[in-house]
Scaffold this active site. Structure first.
Site, short mmCIF file in Angstrom:
data_model
loop_
_atom_site.label_atom_id
_atom_site.label_comp_id
_atom_site.label_asym_id
_atom_site.label_seq_id
_atom_site.Cartn_x
_atom_site.Cartn_y
_atom_site.Cartn_z
N SER A 1 -2.44 0.80 6.36
CA SER A 1 -2.98 0.62 7.70
C SER A 1 -1.94 0.95 8.76
CB SER A 1 -3.46 -0.84 7.85
OG SER A 1 -3.83 -1.10 9.18
N ASN A 2 -0.72 0.42 8.60
CA ASN A 2 0.28 0.61 9.67
C ASN A 2 0.71 2.08 9.76
OD1 ASN A 2 3.25 0.88 8.59
ND2 ASN A 2 2.17 -0.48 7.18
N GLU B 1 -5.76 -7.59 3.64
CA GLU B 1 -5.28 -8.70 4.48
C GLU B 1 -6.45 -9.40 5.19
OE1 GLU B 1 -2.17 -7.82 7.41
OE2 GLU B 1 -3.01 -9.38 8.67
N HIS C 1 -10.10 -4.43 4.59
CA HIS C 1 -8.66 -4.36 4.29
C HIS C 1 -8.26 -5.64 3.56
CE1 HIS C 1 -4.31 -4.51 4.93
NE2 HIS C 1 -4.37 -3.20 5.09
N HIS D 1 0.82 -1.21 0.00
CA HIS D 1 0.00 0.00 0.00
C HIS D 1 0.86 1.26 0.00
CE1 HIS D 1 -3.73 -2.31 1.61
NE2 HIS D 1 -3.67 -2.31 0.30
N HIS E 1 -0.37 -8.65 1.02
CA HIS E 1 -1.45 -8.76 2.01
C HIS E 1 -2.11 -10.13 2.02
CE1 HIS E 1 -1.07 -4.50 0.77
NE2 HIS E 1 -0.92 -4.39 2.07
FE1 SF4 Z 1 4.72 -8.29 6.78
FE2 SF4 Z 1 4.39 -6.65 8.86
FE3 SF4 Z 1 5.54 -5.76 6.68
FE4 SF4 Z 1 2.91 -6.33 6.67
S1 SF4 Z 1 3.94 -4.72 7.84
S2 SF4 Z 1 4.40 -6.86 5.08
S3 SF4 Z 1 2.90 -8.12 8.04
S4 SF4 Z 1 6.36 -7.39 8.03
#
Ligand code: SF4
Length: 312
Positions: A223-224, A126, A124, A41, A74
């Site tokens: 998201s992160n 994932e 999402h 993303h 994802h």
């Molecule tokens: Fe993998 Fe975490 Fe990176 Fe997503 S954020 S691709 S789960 S290591």
């Protein structure tokens, strides 16, 4: 004004691996290479890979017969794999190994006749892929309010799993509500929030002690990255999610003595450096780094592409 860069920040091992897979597939098989959904993303990475010959599609029905399709970081549900097989498509799987681990947990618990609760964001990519591994056995819980209202079938043992890129603190709150309402619920010894998400959030928590504003470099659908803005906000530090330096509004910096800068797990470092350069133009005189933890995680490539990398 001082700039403090969070460390760790930016590209995680799962994103690095997924992008490398597309690059190597282009090198090995030539364009066009079809990628189902955004490989990661981040709009800059997607735009660059498009220029190099990757074609991003929403569904496999858009991939011509016999072509090569890559599954994004994802992850996908088993029905997508079946569709690829039925259509005779060649596929390479760029699912992050930490997402695959959650898929395997789903299958393992369902085999043991468990029901599952998945904490995650509805829609999402994932979450769609994970739910697809056992659609009849998983109840999705999206937030604390949802956790207060949801009815979880307790005719069987129930285990809780999570999306990999959630807020650590929000997930704990959701988990607490679920356990209060359903005391028979089993919780994992460690949740599924991945190391990269946890480390980037820890680094931001540390930064909030020292900055008055946080800029998170990342795309709106990451998201992160969004969680990093929320983590700062929950500690009283306003934050903005920006795709690049162009989106900085100089009025945000009025009266700011120290600005923190971090980036989501799919953001290329050059975009962060662009933000630092822009902040210097806007009056930053010092740039330092605040390190929360060292990261040394690397994931291996799928076997069909490992060969090529060794040869190159
Ligand atoms: Fe993998 Fe975490 Fe990176 Fe997503 S954020 S691709 S789960 S290591």
């Amino acid at each position: 004004m001082k700039v403090i860069l969070a460390q760790p920040r930016g590209v995680c091992a799962g994103v690095e691996r997924a992008v490398k897979i597309v690059e190597l597939a282009l090198e090995r098989f030539g364009a066009p290479i079809y990628v189902r959904k955004e490989i990661v993303h981040n709009q800059h990475i997607v735009a660059r890979l498009c220029r190099e010959g990757a074609v991003f599609v929403e569904e496999l029905s858009e991939v011509p017969a016999g072509a090569l399709a890559i599954f994004s970081a994802h992850g996908v549900s088993p029905t997508v794999r079946e569709e690829a097989k039925e259509r005779g498509l060649r596929t390479v799987d760029a699912t992050c190994p930490l997402v695959s681990k959650v898929h395997l947990e789903v299958l393992r618990y369902v085999k043991r006749d468990y029901n599952l609760v998945l904490i995650g964001h509805d829609g999402h990519d994932e979450v769609v892929g994970t739910l697809g591994h056992a659609p009849d056995s998983i109840t999705l819980v999206t937030d604390v309010r949802d956790a207060e209202a949801v009815e979880v079938p307790v005719d069987k043992p129930v285990m809780v799993l999570t999306q990999t890129t959630l807020s650590v603190d929000d997930t704990k709150q959701i988990m607490d509500v679920l356990v209060r309402r359903f005391p028979q619920l089993e919780t994992p010894s460690a949740d599924d929030i991945c190391y990269a998400t946890q480390n980037r959030q820890s680094a931001v928590k540390g930064l909030t002690e020292a900055v008055d504003l946080l800029l998170v470099v990342g795309s709106q659908n990451s998201s992160n990255a969004k969680r990093l803005v929320e983590v700062a906000g929950s500690r009283g530090v306003p934050g903005y999610l920006i795709d690049s330096a162009d989106e900085i509004d100089s009025s945000w910096l009025v009266g700011i003595e120290a600005v923190g800068v971090t980036s989501g797990a799919s953001t290329p470092e050059e975009l962060v450096q662009g933000v630092v350069d822009r902040l210097r133009e806007l009056g930053a005189t010092e740039v330092e780094t605040s390190t929360a933890v060292e990261e040394h995680v690397v994931f291996t490539l799928p076997p069909e592409l490992r060969e090529l990398q060794a040869a190159g």
